[in-house]
Design a protein around this motif. Structure first.
Motif, short mmCIF file in Angstrom:
data_model
loop_
_atom_site.label_atom_id
_atom_site.label_comp_id
_atom_site.label_asym_id
_atom_site.label_seq_id
_atom_site.Cartn_x
_atom_site.Cartn_y
_atom_site.Cartn_z
N ARG A 10 44.07 40.65 20.67
CA ARG A 10 43.06 41.68 20.42
C ARG A 10 43.34 42.41 19.10
O ARG A 10 42.42 42.72 18.36
CB ARG A 10 42.98 42.66 21.59
CG ARG A 10 41.73 43.52 21.54
CD ARG A 10 41.39 44.21 22.83
NE ARG A 10 42.41 45.14 23.27
CZ ARG A 10 43.19 44.95 24.34
NH1 ARG A 10 43.05 43.88 25.10
NH2 ARG A 10 44.09 45.84 24.68
N ASP A 12 44.74 41.07 16.53
CA ASP A 12 44.33 40.12 15.49
C ASP A 12 42.82 40.11 15.27
O ASP A 12 42.36 39.99 14.14
CB ASP A 12 44.79 38.70 15.85
CG ASP A 12 46.29 38.50 15.75
OD1 ASP A 12 46.96 39.28 15.04
OD2 ASP A 12 46.80 37.57 16.39
N ARG A 13 42.07 40.21 16.36
CA ARG A 13 40.60 40.17 16.28
C ARG A 13 39.99 41.50 15.84
O ARG A 13 38.94 41.52 15.20
CB ARG A 13 40.00 39.76 17.63
CG ARG A 13 40.10 38.29 17.95
CD ARG A 13 39.24 37.89 19.14
NE ARG A 13 39.31 38.81 20.28
CZ ARG A 13 40.24 38.76 21.25
NH1 ARG A 13 41.17 37.84 21.23
NH2 ARG A 13 40.21 39.62 22.24
N HIS A 14 40.62 42.60 16.23
CA HIS A 14 40.02 43.94 16.00
C HIS A 14 41.05 44.91 15.41
O HIS A 14 41.34 45.95 16.03
CB HIS A 14 39.46 44.50 17.31
CG HIS A 14 38.41 43.64 17.93
ND1 HIS A 14 37.14 43.53 17.40
CD2 HIS A 14 38.44 42.84 19.01
CE1 HIS A 14 36.44 42.70 18.14
NE2 HIS A 14 37.20 42.25 19.12
N PRO A 15 41.57 44.63 14.23
CA PRO A 15 42.60 45.51 13.67
C PRO A 15 42.09 46.91 13.31
O PRO A 15 42.89 47.82 13.09
CB PRO A 15 43.07 44.76 12.42
CG PRO A 15 41.90 43.93 12.03
CD PRO A 15 41.25 43.52 13.33
N GLU A 16 40.78 47.07 13.29
CA GLU A 16 40.21 48.38 12.98
C GLU A 16 40.29 49.34 14.17
O GLU A 16 40.07 50.53 14.03
CB GLU A 16 38.76 48.23 12.50
CG GLU A 16 37.76 47.87 13.58
CD GLU A 16 37.82 46.42 14.09
OE1 GLU A 16 37.15 46.14 15.09
OE2 GLU A 16 38.52 45.59 13.51
N MET A 17 40.61 48.81 15.34
CA MET A 17 40.71 49.66 16.54
C MET A 17 42.05 50.41 16.56
O MET A 17 42.99 50.04 15.88
CB MET A 17 40.61 48.80 17.80
CG MET A 17 39.24 48.20 18.04
SD MET A 17 39.18 47.06 19.46
CE MET A 17 39.96 47.99 20.76
N ARG A 55 46.22 44.45 9.48
CA ARG A 55 45.21 45.21 8.74
C ARG A 55 45.25 44.88 7.25
O ARG A 55 44.21 44.68 6.63
CB ARG A 55 45.41 46.71 8.95
CG ARG A 55 44.97 47.17 10.32
CD ARG A 55 45.25 48.64 10.54
NE ARG A 55 44.63 49.08 11.80
CZ ARG A 55 44.81 50.28 12.33
NH1 ARG A 55 45.57 51.18 11.72
NH2 ARG A 55 44.22 50.59 13.46
N LYS A 58 43.87 41.32 6.61
CA LYS A 58 42.41 41.30 6.72
C LYS A 58 41.79 41.99 5.50
O LYS A 58 40.80 41.52 4.95
CB LYS A 58 41.94 41.98 8.00
CG LYS A 58 42.43 41.32 9.27
CD LYS A 58 41.47 40.27 9.74
CE LYS A 58 41.94 39.77 11.12
NZ LYS A 58 41.05 38.82 11.69
N ARG A 76 37.86 51.22 6.43
CA ARG A 76 37.50 50.26 7.47
C ARG A 76 38.71 49.91 8.35
O ARG A 76 38.58 49.75 9.56
CB ARG A 76 36.93 48.98 6.84
CG ARG A 76 36.54 47.91 7.85
CD ARG A 76 35.95 46.68 7.17
NE ARG A 76 34.98 47.03 6.16
CZ ARG A 76 34.90 46.47 4.93
NH1 ARG A 76 35.70 45.49 4.60
NH2 ARG A 76 34.00 46.87 4.07
N TYR A 77 39.87 49.79 7.72
CA TYR A 77 41.08 49.42 8.46
C TYR A 77 41.94 50.62 8.83
O TYR A 77 43.12 50.48 9.13
CB TYR A 77 41.86 48.35 7.68
CG TYR A 77 41.08 47.06 7.66
CD1 TYR A 77 40.94 46.29 8.80
CD2 TYR A 77 40.42 46.65 6.51
CE1 TYR A 77 40.17 45.13 8.81
CE2 TYR A 77 39.66 45.48 6.50
CZ TYR A 77 39.54 44.73 7.65
OH TYR A 77 38.79 43.59 7.65
N ARG A 78 41.31 51.80 8.81
CA ARG A 78 41.88 53.03 9.36
C ARG A 78 43.11 53.55 8.63
O ARG A 78 43.98 54.19 9.24
CB ARG A 78 42.14 52.86 10.86
CG ARG A 78 40.88 52.43 11.61
CD ARG A 78 41.10 52.33 13.07
NE ARG A 78 41.28 53.65 13.67
CZ ARG A 78 40.33 54.35 14.27
NH1 ARG A 78 39.12 53.88 14.36
NH2 ARG A 78 40.60 55.51 14.81
#
Length: 102
Positions: A10, A12-17, A55, A58, A76-78
């Motif tokens: 997860r 890897d798929r959603h590093p912005e979270m 992050r 990506k 975007r990547y926080r």
């Protein structure tokens, strides 16, 4: 540990979270310390270091689009600021985001 691997996927798929240690540990049914150890065993990095690495990698791919500003990619990547993003990026990649974009 399948639950730890699912969390890694997860990330890897959603590093912005956001990925708070306490929440990930609870999801994996482990204490924070046990989760961190299991995570390090699986990836070689702490959860925080792994997330920063994902992050940055990506973000590096996003730098090829000249329409995306470095500040917008950092956001975007926080990353809290473009400067912080540039510092972490250079530590992981070896060059600044601006140099990488060239």
């Amino acid at each position: 540990n399948a639950k730890v691997n699912a969390i890694i996927e997860r990330m890897d798929r959603h590093p912005e979270m956001d990925f708070p240690i306490e929440a990930m540990a609870a999801e994996a049914a482990l204490s924070s310390v046990a989760f961190t150890e299991a995570f390090k065993h699986a990836t070689g990095l702490s959860p925080h270091a792994y997330l920063l690495d994902v992050r940055v990698k990506k973000a590096r791919a996003d730098l090829v689009n000249p329409k995306s500003s470095i500040a917008s990619i950092a956001s975007r990547y926080r990353f809290p600021s473009p400067q912080h993003f540039a510092t972490i990026f250079k530590r992981i990649i070896g060059v600044s985001p601006r140099e990488c974009r060239r």
